[in-house]
Structures are given as C-alpha cells and as structure tokens.
Scaffold this active site. Structure first.
Site, short mmCIF file in Angstrom:
data_model
loop_
_atom_site.label_atom_id
_atom_site.label_comp_id
_atom_site.label_asym_id
_atom_site.label_seq_id
_atom_site.Cartn_x
_atom_site.Cartn_y
_atom_site.Cartn_z
N CYS A 73 42.73 33.06 54.66
CA CYS A 73 43.04 32.29 55.86
C CYS A 73 44.03 31.20 55.47
O CYS A 73 43.75 30.41 54.56
CB CYS A 73 41.76 31.66 56.39
SG CYS A 73 42.04 30.48 57.71
N CYS A 183 49.54 33.37 59.59
CA CYS A 183 48.12 33.40 59.91
C CYS A 183 47.70 34.84 59.67
O CYS A 183 48.43 35.78 60.06
CB CYS A 183 47.90 33.03 61.38
SG CYS A 183 46.23 33.43 62.00
N1 DGL Z 1 43.33 33.79 60.19
C1 DGL Z 1 43.33 32.39 59.96
C2 DGL Z 1 44.62 31.87 59.39
O1 DGL Z 1 45.22 32.57 58.60
C3 DGL Z 1 42.62 31.52 60.98
C4 DGL Z 1 42.96 31.68 62.41
C5 DGL Z 1 42.07 30.79 63.25
O2 DGL Z 1 40.86 31.01 63.22
O3 DGL Z 1 42.58 29.84 63.88
O4 DGL Z 1 45.03 30.79 59.64
#
Ligand code: DGL
Length: 238
Positions: A73, A183
């Site tokens: 993430c 993301c």
């Molecule tokens: N998939 C995550 C990222 O790479 C988080 C997305 C979220 O939950 O806001 O930032």
C-alpha cells in the site's frame, strides 16, 4: 522458517496486485495476504489512526508466522513505514512507493502521478519527486478522491463514474506520456484508466517491490528452497 509465508497487507484487494508481481518472481514462496477491508480507505485516515491500523495488520501477519512483511500500500508506506520499522525492529518490511523514479528515468516530459490523498500529500512523495525529477520534466501530483473505494466495490459503473469525476478536469490528457499508478488498487482498473490517457505508458511499483523482496530474502538467507509452487492464503477483515 524458510517455508514460512511472506506476509502482504493492504486496505482491501489492491495489494493483491503486488502479491501477483512478487509471486511472478518468487513462485515457490508461500504467501499470506491480509486485506483490511473494514478500514478501507487508508487514504483519508488520520496519521494516528493509520499507525494503529498498520500495527494491527503487522501483528495479524506475525501470528501467521510471516518471515517478512510487504506493505502493499503506497499510503501506508509513504506515511507509516518508518514508524512500523521502529515499532517492530525484529521484522523486515518491504514498502510500496509510487514508481516516481521509474517514471522520471523514462525521460518523459509530462508525467502524471495518481494516488490517494494520503500519498499525494505525504512528505515522502514530495521527497521522491524532488530526488528524481530532471530538468524539463513536470510531475503533476493528483489525488484521486474515492477511486480506491470505487475499485474495492468491483462495480464497473461506480469505477467509471469516479474516473470521469477525477480525470475530466485534467487538461491536456493527450499530452501525458507517463502515468504513475501510485495506489495498489489502480492497476485493477488499468484498462479503464488507459482510455483517459491514450498516449501514456502506465507504470506501477509492483516489479520494484518484487525485486526488493528477492534481494532482502537472499541477503538474509530466507529464500524458500522448495521446488514446487507455494500456496496463498487470503484473509479479509469485515
Ligand atoms: N491501495 C492503497 C494504496 O496503495 C490504499 C488505498 C486506500 O485504502 O485508500 O495507497
């Protein structure tokens, strides 16, 4: 210990894109995935709350005997990985950062960075832009409000509506040469995002995370020596 799984976590399904990239490079490892859907999105969380969330995810994966933890993430990495490393000094963490270096290294002039609010406004993201940008390049840093959540619903209509809302205000979309999917949810909507930026190459951090994971496992002699494809286990909070 060598058979112990690699732990991977995110706010939901996004981090699976990272798990797949790591699995491609290290097919014989075992994996345990934790999607903290109950706390999705991470991108709008206050820092104090996000710190608690990532510590709980780490504890969950340690209980599953993870030998290394991938923070799959960008939001959690850019905002909390240093805190995690201090809180769990015995654990090896691999982070996922927006692929800004990869994008700048292409030499493209017009680069667009798409990420959550948390990532877009983090000082680490600013630092990565400053470290990698070259003369003549621009990196436009755009937070995509609600996009990770829309992808999390897996509802095509909601995803398209969100993309329209976030992208129709971006001028000169045809001029953009590289789009950074900052993301881990965004590669799940890659084809749809591509349509808004027809001439752009879309890049993400998956390969970088995979290579770094291999390097760290090799250096600490933790690579699984088994000759068979490893297994995957998935857990999601509700
Ligand atoms: N998939 C995550 C990222 O790479 C988080 C997305 C979220 O939950 O806001 O930032």
């Amino acid at each position: 210990m060598l058979d112990a799984p690699i732990g991977v976590f995110d706010s939901g399904i996004g981090g699976i894109t990272i798990l797949q990239a790591v699995r491609d490079l290290l097919p014989n490892e075992n994996y345990v995935y934790y999607g903290d859907s109950r706390n999705c999105p991470f991108g709008t969380k206050k820092l104090s709350e996000l710190k608690q969330i990532v510590c709980a995810a780490t504890e969950f994966l340690l209980k599953k005997q993870a030998k290394l933890i991938i923070v799959a993430c960008n939001t959690a990495t850019t905002r909390t990985i240093e805190y995690l490393r201090k809180s769990f000094p015995e654990v090896q963490f691999i982070g996922t950062e927006p692929a800004i270096k990869l994008a700048c290294d292409t030499g493209a002039s017009n680069i667009l960075l798409l990420s959550t609010e948390g990532t877009a406004h983090s000082s680490r993201t600013q630092e990565l832009i400053e470290e990698n940008i070259r003369p003549g390049q621009t990196v436009e840093n755009i937070p995509c409000l609600g996009l990770a959540e829309a992808i999390e619903t897996r509802d095509e209509k909601k995803i398209l509506e969100n993309l329209m809302k976030n992208f129709s205000k971006i001028e000169d979309r045809e001029e953009i040469e590289v789009v950074i999917l900052g993301c881990t949810h965004y590669p799940l909507a890659k084809a749809e995002i591509q349509k808004f930026f027809p001439k752009a190459r879309l890049v993400d951090g998956g390969i970088g995370v995979a290579k770094q994971t291999k390097k760290v496992l090799e250096a600490s002699k933790l690579l699984n020596k088994n000759n068979v494809r490893g297994k995957e286990e998935y857990f999601f909070s509700k």
